[in-house]
Write a protein that holds these residues in place. Structure first.
Motif, PDB file in Angstrom:
ATOM      1  N   LEU A 159      22.223  56.417   2.147  1.00 49.16           N
ATOM      2  CA  LEU A 159      21.286  57.256   2.872  1.00 49.16           C
ATOM      3  C   LEU A 159      20.271  57.881   1.917  1.00 49.16           C
ATOM      4  O   LEU A 159      20.633  58.333   0.824  1.00 49.16           O
ATOM      5  N   VAL A 160      19.028  57.891   2.339  1.00 49.74           N
ATOM      6  CA  VAL A 160      17.951  58.529   1.576  1.00 49.74           C
ATOM      7  C   VAL A 160      17.176  59.428   2.525  1.00 49.74           C
ATOM      8  O   VAL A 160      17.148  59.224   3.744  1.00 49.74           O
ATOM      9  N   GLN A 161      16.527  60.443   1.962  1.00 53.46           N
ATOM     10  CA  GLN A 161      15.778  61.384   2.789  1.00 53.46           C
ATOM     11  C   GLN A 161      14.447  60.790   3.219  1.00 53.46           C
ATOM     12  O   GLN A 161      13.778  60.098   2.455  1.00 53.46           O
ATOM     13  N   ARG A 162      14.086  61.107   4.444  1.00 50.42           N
ATOM     14  CA  ARG A 162      12.796  60.728   5.007  1.00 50.42           C
ATOM     15  C   ARG A 162      12.177  61.955   5.669  1.00 50.42           C
ATOM     16  O   ARG A 162      12.877  62.929   5.948  1.00 50.42           O
ATOM     17  N   PRO A 163      10.867  61.931   5.939  1.00 45.86           N
ATOM     18  CA  PRO A 163      10.266  63.049   6.679  1.00 45.86           C
ATOM     19  C   PRO A 163      10.930  63.189   8.036  1.00 45.86           C
ATOM     20  O   PRO A 163      11.142  62.194   8.734  1.00 45.86           O
ATOM     21  N   PRO A 164      11.299  64.393   8.438  1.00 43.76           N
ATOM     22  CA  PRO A 164      12.020  64.578   9.698  1.00 43.76           C
ATOM     23  C   PRO A 164      11.128  64.425  10.910  1.00 43.76           C
ATOM     24  O   PRO A 164       9.908  64.560  10.834  1.00 43.76           O
ATOM     25  N   GLU A 165      11.773  64.108  12.047  1.00 43.48           N
ATOM     26  CA  GLU A 165      11.083  64.086  13.328  1.00 43.48           C
ATOM     27  C   GLU A 165      11.374  65.380  14.059  1.00 43.48           C
ATOM     28  O   GLU A 165      12.338  66.078  13.758  1.00 43.48           O
ATOM     29  N   TYR A 166      10.523  65.711  15.035  1.00 43.21           N
ATOM     30  CA  TYR A 166      10.698  66.946  15.777  1.00 43.21           C
ATOM     31  C   TYR A 166      10.653  66.683  17.262  1.00 43.21           C
ATOM     32  O   TYR A 166      10.031  65.738  17.731  1.00 43.21           O
ATOM     33  N   GLY A 167      11.301  67.558  17.987  1.00 46.59           N
ATOM     34  CA  GLY A 167      11.138  67.607  19.426  1.00 46.59           C
ATOM     35  C   GLY A 167      11.712  66.424  20.151  1.00 46.59           C
ATOM     36  O   GLY A 167      12.762  65.905  19.847  1.00 46.59           O
ATOM     37  N   LYS A 168      10.943  65.980  21.139  1.00 49.87           N
ATOM     38  CA  LYS A 168      11.490  65.096  22.150  1.00 49.87           C
ATOM     39  C   LYS A 168      11.734  63.695  21.639  1.00 49.87           C
ATOM     40  O   LYS A 168      12.629  63.008  22.120  1.00 49.87           O
ATOM     41  N   ASP A 169      10.948  63.189  20.668  1.00 48.46           N
ATOM     42  CA  ASP A 169      11.047  61.788  20.284  1.00 48.46           C
ATOM     43  C   ASP A 169      12.439  61.421  19.805  1.00 48.46           C
ATOM     44  O   ASP A 169      13.012  60.439  20.226  1.00 48.46           O
ATOM     45  N   PHE A 170      12.963  62.233  18.864  1.00 47.26           N
ATOM     46  CA  PHE A 170      14.264  61.879  18.292  1.00 47.26           C
ATOM     47  C   PHE A 170      15.362  61.981  19.343  1.00 47.26           C
ATOM     48  O   PHE A 170      16.213  61.119  19.463  1.00 47.26           O
ATOM     49  N   VAL A 171      15.349  63.052  20.109  1.00 45.47           N
ATOM     50  CA  VAL A 171      16.404  63.263  21.086  1.00 45.47           C
ATOM     51  C   VAL A 171      16.335  62.222  22.179  1.00 45.47           C
ATOM     52  O   VAL A 171      17.328  61.615  22.561  1.00 45.47           O
ATOM     53  N   GLN A 172      15.142  61.963  22.699  1.00 48.32           N
ATOM     54  CA  GLN A 172      15.023  61.007  23.781  1.00 48.32           C
ATOM     55  C   GLN A 172      15.318  59.588  23.324  1.00 48.32           C
ATOM     56  O   GLN A 172      15.607  58.719  24.140  1.00 48.32           O
ATOM     57  N   SER A 173      15.243  59.324  22.014  1.00 50.79           N
ATOM     58  CA  SER A 173      15.561  57.983  21.528  1.00 50.79           C
ATOM     59  C   SER A 173      17.039  57.683  21.601  1.00 50.79           C
ATOM     60  O   SER A 173      17.453  56.542  21.492  1.00 50.79           O
ATOM     61  N   VAL A 174      17.877  58.715  21.744  1.00 53.26           N
ATOM     62  CA  VAL A 174      19.313  58.502  21.822  1.00 53.26           C
ATOM     63  C   VAL A 174      19.911  58.904  23.151  1.00 53.26           C
ATOM     64  O   VAL A 174      21.068  58.611  23.418  1.00 53.26           O
ATOM     65  N   VAL A 175      19.163  59.619  23.985  1.00 62.17           N
ATOM     66  CA  VAL A 175      19.676  60.019  25.290  1.00 62.17           C
ATOM     67  C   VAL A 175      19.256  58.976  26.314  1.00 62.17           C
ATOM     68  O   VAL A 175      18.074  58.751  26.520  1.00 62.17           O
ATOM     69  N   HIS A 176      20.217  58.339  26.941  1.00 60.83           N
ATOM     70  CA  HIS A 176      19.926  57.280  27.900  1.00 60.83           C
ATOM     71  C   HIS A 176      19.810  57.907  29.285  1.00 60.83           C
ATOM     72  O   HIS A 176      20.769  57.939  30.054  1.00 60.83           O
TER      73      HIS A 176
END
Length: 516
Positions: A158-175
């Motif tokens: 694992l390496v660090q990347r710029p974080p995502e915020y808000g709806k994009d990250f959550v909605q990418s995993v919530v079906h």
């Protein structure tokens, strides 16, 4: 296992109760763990539960396998740092990455999901309220597997990347087809106060939409998922039927935990899972002791490590090459060599007593050819049998034929195995374990024929047998220290009365474990 104090900030204690409640039915079904149906039949997944703590999580982790499978997590920095030295070092900077400005970053028209402040207060602010009050954006970290910068078949890390915020990250995993409406702030404050009394240890499991069957799940994703499950005090999903498959899965998980400096947390779970196999595990350790020695060391398992160590010492140096090619520290090899040396010293003392074993006459004199010829023959026969069976045969003086195929030649038995069987025979209570009645009878007949005397008679044979029984009784007492068994394995289940071909009398003390 890492304990989770109740005084941690709310990032470590997500409102699991809130995640179980639907907005419209919160008072009716507080214990339902799955998404409810909303006004059009659409369902959704709880938004603050493992593996997605959308309200309290601050570490985004994306695990993408080479075959296209992917799994995402939104976890807590506090818990990750407590369980893993890697995450503790990677997130120790007071100024966490905030990420570049993004089109989907929180704005007044696109509020972020509710999150708990870092100061430990129980109030919950939406993204809109945070911006209106001038509060800084919530700190967040993001990690992804680096498949590009690795050597050969080396596992990605694992390496660090710029974080995502808000709806994009959550909605990418919530079906879900329709996300739930934002709860009222008063309701969230109530749930936050309830969450403050919760511990991450009691976080409920969560549905993650349509899951990939375990048989088709990529081993890399399986290992990471088990790693994070253990961090949150969930049992890892490991094979509980086939001990060989369970060993392979546990070994892979331990190697991953070693990469992220999380062995003290993962090891006890592995130990607990494998020990449930009981006797099947101990039989498997007897088949592959060097492999289980490495696993026991990584898992910090006293039972598995000690069990494997006894086998390795008894077979030494059979597993030397395999252990040298392993990542074990020198302290483990030093421990093995010390135990082998202790065993050889004990064998030397026992051998000396066996060679000095003798009988005496009624006047207390040692038997010899002049004062008790038949008794002396019994002593001589026992010593000859012991030498023949406890020492390897001399090397052949014949040259190997050039036409002989060396691959077809069986390797000679190790001295450890041959001597182990001899001591077990001597320690057996069976009168026919060695130097049986027929052997003694044949010996006397040969002596009588060679000397042309009346040595072989019925009375002489009975006396000869009585003297040999007396020698066997004395020898049985001498070898008792070598026949102690400190294995969990029941030796009678392996090879009848004789047991394993090597000695298992090595005792592993508490001070011997190399991780203490």
């Amino acid at each position: 296992m890492v304990s989770y104090p109740e005084s941690v900030d709310h990032a470590a204690a997500p409102p699991s109760s809130a995640s179980r409640l639907s907005v419209s039915h919160s008072s009716r079904r507080p214990h339902h763990r799955h998404g409810h149906s909303h006004h059009g039949g659409a369902s959704y997944q709880p938004l603050n539960d493992f593996p997605i703590f959308s309200q309290t999580g601050d570490v985004e982790i994306v695990i993408a396998a080479s075959n296209g499978q992917e799994r995402r997590y939104l976890l807590h920095r506090l818990i990750l740092a407590q369980c893993s030295g890697f995450f503790e070092a990677s997130t120790s900077d007071a100024l966490a990455p905030l990420g570049p400005a993004r089109d989907d970053a929180p704005t007044e028209s696109s509020p972020s999901l509710p999150s708990y402040p870092e100061d430990g207060s129980s109030s919950v602010l939406s993204g809109r309220a945070s911006l209106q009050n001038g509060a800084p954006p919530r700190k967040r970290w993001r990690f992804e597997l680096d498949w590009e910068n690795r050597d050969g078949d080396e596992a990605p890390i694992l390496v660090q990347r710029p974080p995502e915020y808000g709806k994009d990250f959550v909605q990418s995993v919530v079906h879900s087809t329709k996300p739930p409406a934002p709860p009222r702030s008063s309701f969230l404050r109530t749930m936050a106060n309830m969450a403050g009394m919760q511990s991450a240890v009691h976080l409920p499991s969560t549905a993650r939409g349509k899951e990939i069957p375990d048989a088709e799940l990529d081993p890399l994703i399986r290992d990471y998922d088990n790693l994070f499950r253990i961090f949150y005090n969930y049992p890892p999903i490991l094979n509980s039927v086939n001990v060989a498959v369970a060993y392979s899965e546990c070994k892979s998980l331990l190697n991953l935990a070693n990469m992220y400096d999380a062995l003290p947390v993962v090891g006890p779970r592995i130990d607990h899972h494998l020990l449930r196999f009981s006797s099947r595990l101990f039989k498997q350790i007897a088949k592959y002791p060097p492999s289980y020695l490495k696993l026991g060391y990584l898992a910090r398992s006293r039972v598995i490590f000690a069990e494997a160590l006894i086998h390795v010492v008894g077979q030494w140096p059979a597993g030397l090459q395999q252990l040298r090619n392993s990542p074990l520290p020198d302290s483990v090899l030093d421990l093995i060599e010390d135990k082998v040396e202790d065993l050889e010293e004990l064998k030397a003392r026992v051998d000396a007593k066996l060679f000095r074993l003798t009988l005496t006459t009624s006047r207390g004199e040692r038997v010899n050819p002049s004062n008790a010829y038949l008794d002396w023959l019994a002593v001589s026969l026992f010593r000859h049998w012991f030498v023949e069976n406890s020492t390897p045969p001399p090397a052949s003086i014949l040259k190997n034929s050039s036409s002989r195929d060396p691959s077809r030649e069986a390797p000679p038995p190790s001295s450890a195995a041959s001597s182990g069987r001899v001591y077990r025979l001597i320690g057996s209570s069976s009168p026919d374990a060695y130097l049986s009645h027929d052997e003694l009878k044949r010996f006397l007949k040969q002596r009588a024929t060679a000397s042309s005397d009346a040595l072989y008679t019925r009375e002489n044979l009975k006396r000869f047998e009585r003297k040999m029984d007396e020698i066997k009784r004395l020898a049985r007492e001498i070898v008792k220290p070598l026949l102690r068994n400190f294995l969990e394995l029941d030796l009678k289940e392996t090879d009848g009365v004789v047991g394993l071909p090597y000695l298992t009398c090595t005792k592993v003390e508490e001070r011997d474990f190399p991780w203490d």
